[in-house]
Design a protein around this motif. Structure first.
Motif, PDB file in Angstrom:
ATOM      1  N   ASP A 159      35.633  47.055  43.985  1.00  0.00           N
ATOM      2  CA  ASP A 159      35.763  46.514  42.679  1.00  0.00           C
ATOM      3  C   ASP A 159      34.932  45.326  42.412  1.00  0.00           C
ATOM      4  N   ALA A 160      34.405  45.014  41.093  1.00  0.00           N
ATOM      5  CA  ALA A 160      33.587  43.836  40.785  1.00  0.00           C
ATOM      6  C   ALA A 160      34.277  42.679  40.993  1.00  0.00           C
ATOM      7  N   HIS A 161      35.526  42.563  40.876  1.00  0.00           N
ATOM      8  CA  HIS A 161      36.389  41.395  40.796  1.00  0.00           C
ATOM      9  C   HIS A 161      36.750  40.822  42.365  1.00  0.00           C
ATOM     10  N   TYR A 162      36.357  41.917  43.367  1.00  0.00           N
ATOM     11  CA  TYR A 162      36.945  41.435  44.821  1.00  0.00           C
ATOM     12  C   TYR A 162      35.910  40.569  45.265  1.00  0.00           C
ATOM     13  N   ALA A 163      36.951  39.503  45.909  1.00  0.00           N
ATOM     14  CA  ALA A 163      36.228  38.207  46.540  1.00  0.00           C
ATOM     15  C   ALA A 163      35.559  37.303  45.447  1.00  0.00           C
ATOM     16  N   THR A 164      35.833  37.314  44.370  1.00  0.00           N
ATOM     17  CA  THR A 164      35.914  36.451  43.285  1.00  0.00           C
ATOM     18  C   THR A 164      36.976  35.781  42.740  1.00  0.00           C
ATOM     19  N   GLY A 165      37.011  34.947  41.904  1.00  0.00           N
ATOM     20  CA  GLY A 165      38.211  34.234  41.222  1.00  0.00           C
ATOM     21  C   GLY A 165      39.091  33.329  42.358  1.00  0.00           C
ATOM     22  N   ILE A 166      40.249  33.078  41.998  1.00  0.00           N
ATOM     23  CA  ILE A 166      40.928  32.428  43.004  1.00  0.00           C
ATOM     24  C   ILE A 166      41.438  33.187  44.128  1.00  0.00           C
ATOM     25  N   ALA A 167      40.850  32.621  45.278  1.00  0.00           N
ATOM     26  CA  ALA A 167      41.391  33.417  46.850  1.00  0.00           C
ATOM     27  C   ALA A 167      42.744  33.004  47.178  1.00  0.00           C
ATOM     28  N   HIS A 168      43.501  33.896  47.512  1.00  0.00           N
ATOM     29  CA  HIS A 168      44.855  33.551  48.124  1.00  0.00           C
ATOM     30  C   HIS A 168      44.898  34.033  49.553  1.00  0.00           C
ATOM     31  N   GLY A 169      43.593  34.721  49.989  1.00  0.00           N
ATOM     32  CA  GLY A 169      43.758  35.177  51.297  1.00  0.00           C
ATOM     33  C   GLY A 169      44.320  36.643  51.568  1.00  0.00           C
ATOM     34  N   ASP A 170      44.176  37.238  52.512  1.00  0.00           N
ATOM     35  CA  ASP A 170      44.541  38.770  52.616  1.00  0.00           C
ATOM     36  C   ASP A 170      44.100  39.534  51.428  1.00  0.00           C
ATOM     37  N   ASP A 171      42.976  39.321  51.168  1.00  0.00           N
ATOM     38  CA  ASP A 171      42.120  40.173  50.081  1.00  0.00           C
ATOM     39  C   ASP A 171      42.852  40.333  48.973  1.00  0.00           C
ATOM     40  N   ILE A 172      43.625  39.015  48.622  1.00  0.00           N
ATOM     41  CA  ILE A 172      44.201  38.644  47.211  1.00  0.00           C
ATOM     42  C   ILE A 172      43.403  37.939  46.551  1.00  0.00           C
ATOM     43  N   HIS A 173      42.887  38.283  45.353  1.00  0.00           N
ATOM     44  CA  HIS A 173      42.277  37.299  44.488  1.00  0.00           C
ATOM     45  C   HIS A 173      42.663  37.489  43.081  1.00  0.00           C
ATOM     46  N   GLU A 174      42.759  36.378  42.448  1.00  0.00           N
ATOM     47  CA  GLU A 174      43.283  36.191  41.125  1.00  0.00           C
ATOM     48  C   GLU A 174      42.594  35.932  39.849  1.00  0.00           C
ATOM     49  N   HIS A 175      42.574  36.881  38.832  1.00  0.00           N
ATOM     50  CA  HIS A 175      41.749  36.691  37.662  1.00  0.00           C
ATOM     51  C   HIS A 175      42.633  36.633  36.579  1.00  0.00           C
ATOM     52  N   GLY A 176      42.388  35.599  35.484  1.00  0.00           N
ATOM     53  CA  GLY A 176      43.281  35.413  34.422  1.00  0.00           C
ATOM     54  C   GLY A 176      44.779  35.545  34.378  1.00  0.00           C
ATOM     55  N   GLY A 177      45.247  35.171  35.752  1.00  0.00           N
ATOM     56  CA  GLY A 177      46.635  34.862  35.978  1.00  0.00           C
ATOM     57  C   GLY A 177      47.178  36.017  36.657  1.00  0.00           C
ATOM     58  N   PHE A 178      46.298  37.324  36.839  1.00  0.00           N
ATOM     59  CA  PHE A 178      46.666  38.574  37.544  1.00  0.00           C
ATOM     60  C   PHE A 178      46.086  38.383  38.981  1.00  0.00           C
ATOM     61  N   ALA A 179      47.123  38.454  39.982  1.00  0.00           N
ATOM     62  CA  ALA A 179      46.650  38.450  41.380  1.00  0.00           C
ATOM     63  C   ALA A 179      46.579  39.970  41.716  1.00  0.00           C
ATOM     64  N   VAL A 180      45.407  40.325  42.556  1.00  0.00           N
ATOM     65  CA  VAL A 180      45.361  41.691  42.961  1.00  0.00           C
ATOM     66  C   VAL A 180      44.968  41.472  44.493  1.00  0.00           C
ATOM     67  N   HIS A 181      45.646  42.722  45.193  1.00  0.00           N
ATOM     68  CA  HIS A 181      45.325  42.893  46.606  1.00  0.00           C
ATOM     69  C   HIS A 181      44.360  43.962  46.671  1.00  0.00           C
ATOM     70  N   PHE A 182      43.049  43.574  46.939  1.00  0.00           N
ATOM     71  CA  PHE A 182      41.985  44.702  47.019  1.00  0.00           C
ATOM     72  C   PHE A 182      42.078  45.312  48.293  1.00  0.00           C
ATOM     73  N   PHE A 183      42.176  46.806  48.312  1.00  0.00           N
ATOM     74  CA  PHE A 183      42.507  47.572  49.381  1.00  0.00           C
ATOM     75  C   PHE A 183      41.250  47.949  49.887  1.00  0.00           C
ATOM     76  N   PRO A 184      40.899  47.813  51.630  1.00  0.00           N
ATOM     77  CA  PRO A 184      40.075  48.513  52.098  1.00  0.00           C
ATOM     78  C   PRO A 184      40.451  49.868  52.680  1.00  0.00           C
TER      79      PRO A 184
END
Length: 238
Positions: A159-184
């Motif tokens: 996904d284009a949002h992976y590894a961008t925005g606010i990083a929370h660790g464990d492949d979790i990144h936040e954009h616009g207030g929504f935090a997403v865990h991106f799956f390998p």
């Protein structure tokens, strides 16, 4: 749960509550494409009842009910679930849909082997740690009946949002207030251990567009032990 995980979980809960309050029915009334697939898969498996995790305001839960399933819709947002209940009443589906507040970081409030099918559209890729995701899938395994079907979708590392925005660790990144865990992909495979992995389907949805996998997996039914009679013990014989 670590202090950081608790803080993120609380922030996400408040964010979703506010989002549903500010944008009632934000995803519209039409069911998602994954729900269309799931309903067909559940019908093919002979399911009659569905547990939806992360049902939100209910567009997919209501679709399942219209298809004839009995639906238990859960979410951690009381605001979203109230919108779902109101829509169910307006559509004459209240008898087919029940709701319950559920934080999926906690055990599911259902007995073992009590549901035919489970659906979760983008719930597993919320702000959950890898450990919490494994625990949740173990809970789905527990509440499903043998032969039951689990359909879930997740945004993945392509996904284009992976590894961008606010990083929370464990492949979790936040954009616009929504935090997403991106799956390998290896996480999908690990979650399928002890299941039959039927399909991993790549698709796109929404703006950007978001890139997701739709995963369908089945809880194997136990095989009869060799030498056991195939007829009931007290069945008449010739």
């Amino acid at each position: 749960m670590t202090d950081g995980e608790e803080e993120l979980a609380a922030a996400q809960h408040a964010h979703w509550q506010a989002t549903y309050a500010d944008h009632p029915g934000m995803y519209g009334e039409r069911p998602s494409a994954p729900a269309l697939h799931a309903a067909a898969a559940f019908e093919a498996a002979g399911a009659t009842d569905v547990l939806e995790l992360g049902a939100g305001h209910g567009r997919d839960a209501l679709y399942f009910a219209r298809r004839g399933f009995t639906v238990r819709a859960t979410d951690f947002s009381a605001t979203g679930l109230e919108q779902l209940r109101r829509a169910a009443r307006e559509q004459g589906l209240a008898e087919r849909v029940t709701t319950g507040i559920q934080d999926v970081r906690e055990p599911l409030a259902l007995p073992d082997g009590s549901v035919d099918a489970v659906f979760a559209h983008m719930l597993l890729c919320m702000a959950l740690s890898t450990r919490e995701i494994h625990a949740l899938v173990d809970e789905v395994h527990r509440v499903l009946r043998p032969g039951g079907t689990f359909v879930y979708t997740v945004r993945h590392t392509g996904d284009a949002h992976y590894a961008t925005g606010i990083a929370h660790g464990d492949d979790i990144h936040e954009h616009g207030g929504f935090a997403v865990h991106f799956f390998p992909r290896h996480l999908v495979d690990a979650l399928a251990e002890g299941w039959r992995l039927d399909e991993v389907h790549a698709f796109e949805e929404g703006e950007l567009p978001r890139r997701l996998w739709r995963v369908t997996q089945t809880l194997p039914a136990p095989r009869p032990r060799p030498g056991l009679r195939s007829t009931p013990r007290n069945a008449p014989t010739e």
